[in-house]
Write a protein that holds these residues in place. Structure first.
Motif, PDB file in Angstrom:
ATOM      1  N   LYS A  22     -59.173  43.405  -7.190  1.00  0.00           N
ATOM      2  CA  LYS A  22     -58.908  42.469  -8.286  1.00  0.00           C
ATOM      3  C   LYS A  22     -57.478  42.627  -8.810  1.00  0.00           C
ATOM      4  CE  LYS A  22     -60.734  40.923 -12.711  1.00  0.00           C
ATOM      5  NZ  LYS A  22     -61.754  41.119 -13.748  1.00  0.00           N
ATOM      6  N   ALA A  23     -57.014  43.869  -8.943  1.00  0.00           N
ATOM      7  CA  ALA A  23     -55.664  44.123  -9.450  1.00  0.00           C
ATOM      8  C   ALA A  23     -54.605  43.570  -8.499  1.00  0.00           C
ATOM      9  CB  ALA A  23     -55.454  45.618  -9.667  1.00  0.00           C
ATOM     10  N   VAL A  24     -54.800  43.779  -7.198  1.00  0.00           N
ATOM     11  CA  VAL A  24     -53.819  43.294  -6.218  1.00  0.00           C
ATOM     12  C   VAL A  24     -53.802  41.762  -6.202  1.00  0.00           C
ATOM     13  CG1 VAL A  24     -53.186  43.261  -3.774  1.00  0.00           C
ATOM     14  CG2 VAL A  24     -53.999  45.393  -4.814  1.00  0.00           C
ATOM     15  N   LYS A  25     -54.971  41.161  -6.217  1.00  0.00           N
ATOM     16  CA  LYS A  25     -55.063  39.701  -6.167  1.00  0.00           C
ATOM     17  C   LYS A  25     -54.583  39.025  -7.451  1.00  0.00           C
ATOM     18  CE  LYS A  25     -58.738  39.353  -2.750  1.00  0.00           C
ATOM     19  NZ  LYS A  25     -60.161  39.048  -2.518  1.00  0.00           N
ATOM     20  N   SER A  26     -54.410  39.783  -8.512  1.00  0.00           N
ATOM     21  CA  SER A  26     -53.976  39.194  -9.778  1.00  0.00           C
ATOM     22  C   SER A  26     -52.503  38.766  -9.760  1.00  0.00           C
ATOM     23  CB  SER A  26     -54.213  40.158 -10.937  1.00  0.00           C
ATOM     24  OG  SER A  26     -53.307  41.249 -10.879  1.00  0.00           O
ATOM     25  N   HIS A  27     -51.757  39.201  -8.767  1.00  0.00           N
ATOM     26  CA  HIS A  27     -50.333  38.862  -8.672  1.00  0.00           C
ATOM     27  C   HIS A  27     -50.168  37.583  -7.857  1.00  0.00           C
ATOM     28  CE1 HIS A  27     -49.215  42.664 -10.483  1.00  0.00           C
ATOM     29  NE2 HIS A  27     -50.152  43.205  -9.731  1.00  0.00           N
ATOM     30  N   LYS A  28     -49.521  36.599  -8.444  1.00  0.00           N
ATOM     31  CA  LYS A  28     -49.411  35.289  -7.800  1.00  0.00           C
ATOM     32  C   LYS A  28     -48.590  35.326  -6.512  1.00  0.00           C
ATOM     33  CE  LYS A  28     -45.452  33.703 -10.453  1.00  0.00           C
ATOM     34  NZ  LYS A  28     -44.889  32.684 -11.285  1.00  0.00           N
ATOM     35  N   GLU A  29     -47.735  36.303  -6.339  1.00  0.00           N
ATOM     36  CA  GLU A  29     -46.902  36.401  -5.141  1.00  0.00           C
ATOM     37  C   GLU A  29     -47.658  36.969  -3.948  1.00  0.00           C
ATOM     38  OE1 GLU A  29     -46.203  37.678  -8.077  1.00  0.00           O
ATOM     39  OE2 GLU A  29     -44.368  36.730  -8.805  1.00  0.00           O
ATOM     40  N   VAL A  30     -48.847  37.527  -4.187  1.00  0.00           N
ATOM     41  CA  VAL A  30     -49.668  38.106  -3.129  1.00  0.00           C
ATOM     42  C   VAL A  30     -50.544  37.010  -2.528  1.00  0.00           C
ATOM     43  CG1 VAL A  30     -51.576  39.705  -2.689  1.00  0.00           C
ATOM     44  CG2 VAL A  30     -49.683  40.410  -4.162  1.00  0.00           C
ATOM     45  N   VAL A  31     -50.604  36.972  -1.194  1.00  0.00           N
ATOM     46  CA  VAL A  31     -51.479  36.024  -0.502  1.00  0.00           C
ATOM     47  C   VAL A  31     -52.897  36.576  -0.594  1.00  0.00           C
ATOM     48  CG1 VAL A  31     -51.995  34.900   1.691  1.00  0.00           C
ATOM     49  CG2 VAL A  31     -49.616  35.378   1.057  1.00  0.00           C
ATOM     50  N   LYS A  32     -53.701  35.953  -1.462  1.00  0.00           N
ATOM     51  CA  LYS A  32     -55.016  36.495  -1.794  1.00  0.00           C
ATOM     52  C   LYS A  32     -55.927  36.657  -0.585  1.00  0.00           C
ATOM     53  CE  LYS A  32     -54.264  34.948  -6.404  1.00  0.00           C
ATOM     54  NZ  LYS A  32     -52.912  35.405  -6.305  1.00  0.00           N
ATOM     55  N   VAL A  54     -42.957  44.991  -4.394  1.00  0.00           N
ATOM     56  CA  VAL A  54     -44.310  45.546  -4.246  1.00  0.00           C
ATOM     57  C   VAL A  54     -44.584  46.694  -5.216  1.00  0.00           C
ATOM     58  CG1 VAL A  54     -44.619  44.840  -1.852  1.00  0.00           C
ATOM     59  CG2 VAL A  54     -43.682  47.095  -2.354  1.00  0.00           C
ATOM     60  N   ASN A  55     -43.545  47.236  -5.826  1.00  0.00           N
ATOM     61  CA  ASN A  55     -43.758  48.290  -6.814  1.00  0.00           C
ATOM     62  C   ASN A  55     -44.552  47.781  -8.017  1.00  0.00           C
ATOM     63  OD1 ASN A  55     -42.540  50.589  -5.577  1.00  0.00           O
ATOM     64  ND2 ASN A  55     -40.577  49.580  -5.866  1.00  0.00           N
ATOM     65  N   ILE A  56     -44.532  46.494  -8.235  1.00  0.00           N
ATOM     66  CA  ILE A  56     -45.333  45.907  -9.318  1.00  0.00           C
ATOM     67  C   ILE A  56     -46.819  46.079  -9.012  1.00  0.00           C
ATOM     68  CG2 ILE A  56     -45.922  43.734 -10.471  1.00  0.00           C
ATOM     69  CD1 ILE A  56     -42.962  42.891  -9.974  1.00  0.00           C
ATOM     70  N   VAL A  57     -47.206  45.868  -7.753  1.00  0.00           N
ATOM     71  CA  VAL A  57     -48.598  46.080  -7.345  1.00  0.00           C
ATOM     72  C   VAL A  57     -48.929  47.572  -7.421  1.00  0.00           C
ATOM     73  CG1 VAL A  57     -50.264  45.874  -5.459  1.00  0.00           C
ATOM     74  CG2 VAL A  57     -48.646  44.028  -5.897  1.00  0.00           C
ATOM     75  N   LYS A  58     -48.013  48.398  -6.980  1.00  0.00           N
ATOM     76  CA  LYS A  58     -48.204  49.862  -7.039  1.00  0.00           C
ATOM     77  C   LYS A  58     -48.490  50.296  -8.471  1.00  0.00           C
ATOM     78  CE  LYS A  58     -45.746  54.146  -5.920  1.00  0.00           C
ATOM     79  NZ  LYS A  58     -45.253  54.758  -7.154  1.00  0.00           N
TER      80      LYS A  58
END
Length: 74
Positions: A22-32, A54-58
């Motif tokens: 859920k946390a990773v998919k919450s970023h609009k730049e990530v291909v869900k 990608v440090n934002i996802v980290k």
């Protein structure tokens, strides 16, 4: 488009996997549709837009209380 792979600390329960997903998919730049959280190998892989840090996802994963041990970007 680039691909990231994060090696995490050992995951201990399926609900951990769901929180990270859920946390990773919450970023609009990530291909869900590309997000894959692997329980047994404690890895997260995803595709993302070239200009995304990608440090934002980290940081999102670490805010949940999970250590990101290694980051690979291709």
């Amino acid at each position: 488009m680039k691909k990231a792979e994060f090696k995490l600390e050992e995951l201990s329960c399926p609900s951990c996997l769901m929180k990270i997903d859920k946390a990773v998919k919450s970023h609009k730049e990530v291909v869900k549709s590309s997000v894959n959280v692997m329980f047994n190998s404690s890895k997260v892989t995803f595709d993302f837009n070239d200009d995304f840090d990608v440090n934002i996802v980290k940081e999102s994963i670490e805010k949940l209380g999970f250590d990101v041990l290694k980051v690979n970007v291709k």
